[in-house]
Design an enzyme around this catalytic site. Structure first.
Site: not given
Ligand code: HMG
Ligand code: MG
Length: 305
Positions: A20, A212, A214, A245, A254
């Site tokens: 992931r 976690h 990095h 990210c 990481n």
């Molecule tokens: P949003 O834009 O606020 O969603 O997304 P919305 O509710 O306004 O919906 C907009 C559109 O997105 C709609 O589609 C929804 O159906 C669709 P439309 O009607 O316009 O066709 N939608 C989705 N589609 C598929 N799966 C879903 C989903 N939700 C809404 N779950 C959201 C909010 C969080 C989903 C979005 O901003 C997003 O996907 N962001 C990416 C987040 C991400 O994966 N970031 C990287 C991982 S986090 C990280 O790396 C940190 C970590 O490793 C820890 C660390 O290192 O600190 C964990």
């Molecule tokens: Mg991370």
């Protein structure tokens, strides 16, 4: 809090987040079959948990658009949890249908990172999680909650540990099973980790936390070791040190799983992870991405073979 004579834990728990976190930022598209192979190799290598993918917006994280297909293809290895990121109810429905063993909701101690990463404020993220946590609990699926930027934010700089404590407290009240503190940009020092653990100990003991880290500044191993002395025994790592990210520019992967495992081998801390098997998993995905080993242990093992 720290005493020189505090013992290391006998055993630590490792979650490999490579499939992931490791892949989410890779520009080169990776075939679903290669992801399945990576997850299965990690499961057989002996990690406690593999973070397989994320049920997030495919237009925001195109590399993870095949989350359901990856879950369809992977084995169910006894004793290994197969988890995934879930940002909202839509993600929960897809994750549940895919047969996840555990989910991870994710927010941040920094407002600007929250907005960039999940498109909402910290308070709104908690509102989004309420129905997800409720549904997961009633389906007996454990919930991890990430707090990103627990040490520093790519936009705002150092983060106040009190902001982390308040967030952790709200997440625990909501009923999550596990708190995972993320050093998203990989700048933490052992002193930062000690301060963070000390602050958080008012709401959660170090032994109940996951870290976690990095490894941008190459300090993650030192931080893990210090955290082990302070009672932490659950860590996220990524095979080959893959990761980053898309919303934390400049941050690297990481801490490499093989670097933590090798360090633990030398110190007599049990991980349950087979080092050669982890390197095989990492080497497979490194080949797919067209690069050589990046971890210290990977480079050492490659030079000996
Ligand atoms: P949003 O834009 O606020 O969603 O997304 P919305 O509710 O306004 O919906 C907009 C559109 O997105 C709609 O589609 C929804 O159906 C669709 P439309 O009607 O316009 O066709 N939608 C989705 N589609 C598929 N799966 C879903 C989903 N939700 C809404 N779950 C959201 C909010 C969080 C989903 C979005 O901003 C997003 O996907 N962001 C990416 C987040 C991400 O994966 N970031 C990287 C991982 S986090 C990280 O790396 C940190 C970590 O490793 C820890 C660390 O290192 O600190 C964990
Ligand atoms: Mg991370």
């Amino acid at each position: 809090m720290y005493h020189e004579d505090m013992a290391l834990p006998g055993t630590i728990r490792i979650t490999d987040v490579g499939p992931r976190d490791g892949l989410q930022n890779e520009p080169k598209s990776v075939a679903t079959a290669s992801k399945v192979q990576l997850v299965d190799r990690l499961q057989h290598a002996g990690v406690a948990e593999v973070e397989v993918s994320g049920f997030v917006r495919p237009d925001r994280i195109p590399q993870l658009a095949d989350a359901s297909e990856v879950f369809d293809g992977i084995e169910r290895v006894e004793g290994v949890l197969r988890s995934a990121l879930v940002p909202n109810e839509r993600g929960w429905e897809a994750a549940q249908a895919a047969g996840v063993d555990k989910i991870a909701v994710f927010t941040s101690a920094s407002e600007s990172f929250s907005m960039g990463n999940i498109n909402c404020s910290i308070a709104e993220s908690l509102e989004r999680f309420v129905p997800v946590v409720r549904a997961a609990r009633s389906a007996s699926i454990p919930v991890r909650a990430y707090v990103s930027c627990a040490v520093a934010c790519p936009h705002e700089g150092p983060v106040d540990p009190d902001a982390v404590v308040n967030l952790v407290s709200s997440l625990l009240e909501m009923g999550v099973d596990e708190i995972d503190l993320g050093d998203t940009i990989g700048v933490a020092t052992p002193e930062d980790i000690e301060r963070l653990l000390e602050s958080c100990s008012s709401v959660v003991e170090p032994g109940d936390l996951t870290l976690h880290l990095h490894d941008t500044g190459r300090g993650a191993l030192a931080c893990c070791l210090h955290a082990m002395h302070l009672g932490v025994h659950s860590f996220d790592t990524s095979c080959g040190g893959l990761g980053g990210c898309p919303f934390a520019p400049g941050a690297s992967g990481n801490l490499a799983t093989e670097d933590l495992v090798r360090c633990c081998q030398l110190l007599g801390v049990h991980t349950g992870v087979n080092l050669a098997a982890i390197r095989e998993a990492a080497a497979g995905i490194e080949d797919e991405l067209g690069r050589g080993p990046a971890s210290i242990t990977g480079m050492a093992m490659a030079s000996q073979s």
